[in-house]
Design an enzyme around this catalytic site. Structure first.
Site, PDB file in Angstrom:
ATOM      1  N   SER A  26       0.820  -1.209   0.000  1.00 13.98           N
ATOM      2  CA  SER A  26       0.000   0.000   0.000  1.00 13.98           C
ATOM      3  C   SER A  26       0.853   1.258   0.000  1.00 13.98           C
ATOM      4  O   SER A  26       0.319   2.363  -0.076  1.00 13.98           O
ATOM      5  CB  SER A  26      -0.910   0.012   1.237  1.00 13.98           C
ATOM      6  OG  SER A  26      -0.134  -0.035   2.422  1.00 13.98           O
ATOM      7  N   HIS A  29      -2.798  -3.349  -5.607  1.00 13.79           N
ATOM      8  CA  HIS A  29      -3.180  -2.960  -4.251  1.00 13.79           C
ATOM      9  C   HIS A  29      -4.677  -3.173  -4.041  1.00 13.79           C
ATOM     10  O   HIS A  29      -5.510  -2.376  -4.479  1.00 13.79           O
ATOM     11  CB  HIS A  29      -2.798  -1.492  -4.005  1.00 13.79           C
ATOM     12  CG  HIS A  29      -3.152  -1.008  -2.642  1.00 13.79           C
ATOM     13  ND1 HIS A  29      -3.464   0.310  -2.380  1.00 13.79           N
ATOM     14  CD2 HIS A  29      -3.259  -1.653  -1.449  1.00 13.79           C
ATOM     15  CE1 HIS A  29      -3.728   0.451  -1.097  1.00 13.79           C
ATOM     16  NE2 HIS A  29      -3.627  -0.726  -0.513  1.00 13.79           N
ATOM     17  N   GLU A  41      -6.043  -0.857  -6.991  1.00 18.75           N
ATOM     18  CA  GLU A  41      -5.101   0.069  -7.620  1.00 18.75           C
ATOM     19  C   GLU A  41      -4.049  -0.763  -8.345  1.00 18.75           C
ATOM     20  O   GLU A  41      -3.368  -1.581  -7.722  1.00 18.75           O
ATOM     21  CB  GLU A  41      -4.407   0.944  -6.575  1.00 18.75           C
ATOM     22  CG  GLU A  41      -5.257   2.071  -6.040  1.00 18.75           C
ATOM     23  CD  GLU A  41      -4.499   2.952  -5.059  1.00 18.75           C
ATOM     24  OE1 GLU A  41      -4.640   4.169  -5.152  1.00 18.75           O
ATOM     25  OE2 GLU A  41      -3.774   2.413  -4.194  1.00 18.75           O
ATOM     26  N   ASN A  46      -4.451   6.323  -0.771  1.00 15.44           N
ATOM     27  CA  ASN A  46      -3.829   6.669   0.513  1.00 15.44           C
ATOM     28  C   ASN A  46      -3.156   8.028   0.479  1.00 15.44           C
ATOM     29  O   ASN A  46      -3.025   8.684   1.516  1.00 15.44           O
ATOM     30  CB  ASN A  46      -2.833   5.584   0.921  1.00 15.44           C
ATOM     31  CG  ASN A  46      -3.535   4.337   1.417  1.00 15.44           C
ATOM     32  OD1 ASN A  46      -4.688   4.382   1.811  1.00 15.44           O
ATOM     33  ND2 ASN A  46      -2.852   3.209   1.383  1.00 15.44           N
TER      34      ASN A  46
END
Length: 283
Positions: free
Chosen positions: A119, A140, A152, A190
């Site tokens: 991540s 991800h 992702e 994120n």
């Protein structure tokens, strides 16, 4: 390349979730971990998750049996040789991931694609630890994997178009909605999410509103399913802090400075749900 079997390194929360997503979609999965106890726990988690789908009338008993039949669980990395794609889903530790990737790189066929479920760690950097940077990619998934639609797909500097297309096609086959991202700290979600959480701590520290009202404001005003402070408790305040520190170091931009309150709470050991106390108290 048609991906018929997916290898998964790690039987923890993310690994068993990926294995379940593959199996339910009709894709064979080989899930490996270093101990039999970890493997057994991963299989038990998948079985319980499928039972919940049965209770909700989203799966039949026969469907569960068929899905479990597509999962091979082992402590032997040799079993990964059957896969056209191997996804590393180990703990988010840079050195550990490099060690695992170097080990499997020497084991797998040169044609096999390797993906990392990281991540935060640079896909280009991880790819450089292998002999196949063109066949290395980030994949991800989001927790809980069986429920969350997003994946992702992160292209490293040398990731080939063929690798990208094969992995994107697999993600779609798993019923996911993939987005393609360039390699950068935090990727997309994120990169936006954790600074938002950090800002919520600044708002709390400045006494602008209570934690409950901050969370309610984001839920009701932005239609978020959970407020940023409760989400921080779920993620772990130490994890949120570590991510912000990485952003500050790698971007060199003061806008990524961690909130002093977040740092104080981590120093005090109030890390969220996992310690029973974070922004909120938990039984």
């Amino acid at each position: 390349m048609e991906i018929r079997t997916v290898g998964i390194i790690g039987a923890g929360t993310m690994g068993n979730g990926i294995a379940q997503a593959c199996a339910v979609a009709g894709v064979n999965a080989v899930m490996v971990d270093i101990s039999q106890a970890a493997v057994d726990k991963g299989l038990a988690t998948i079985s319980s998750s499928l039972d919940r789908l049965i209770k909700k009338d989203k799966m039949s008993e026969a469907g569960k049996t068929a899905a479990l039949g597509r999962i091979k669980a082992s402590t032997d990395y040799e079993e990964l040789k059957a896969a056209q794609l191997v996804i590393e889903a180990a703990t988010e530790n840079h050195e550990l991931k490099l060690k695992i990737l170097k080990q499997v790189d020497g084991l797998l066929s040169p044609e096999t694609i390797i993906a990392s479920n990281t991540s935060s760690i640079s896909i280009t950097q991880l790819a450089a630890a292998t002999s196949r940077p063109d066949r290395f990619i980030g994949m991800h998934f989001f927790n809980p994997v069986p429920m969350m639609a997003l994946v992702e797909i992160i292209r490293g500097y040398l990731t080939s178009d063929a690798t990208h297309e094969a992995v994107k096609a697999l993600a779609t086959r798993l019923g996911k909605s993939p987005i393609t991202v360039k390699n950068a700290p935090g990727f997309v979600v994120n990169r936006i999410l954790v600074p938002m959480i950090n800002e919520a701590f600044f708002v709390l520290a400045e006494g602008l509103a209570t934690a409950e009202d901050i969370d309610a404001g984001m839920q009701l005003g932005c239609n978020h399913p959970i407020g940023p402070l409760k989400l921080a408790d779920m993620i772990g305040l130490d994890v949120c802090l570590a991510v912000m520190e990485v952003y500050l170091e790698q971007f060199g931009d003061s806008k990524y400075r961690p909130c002093p309150l977040l740092k104080e709470m981590v120093a005090a050991g109030q890390l969220g749900r996992k310690t029973g106390r974070g922004v909120y108290a938990y039984d």
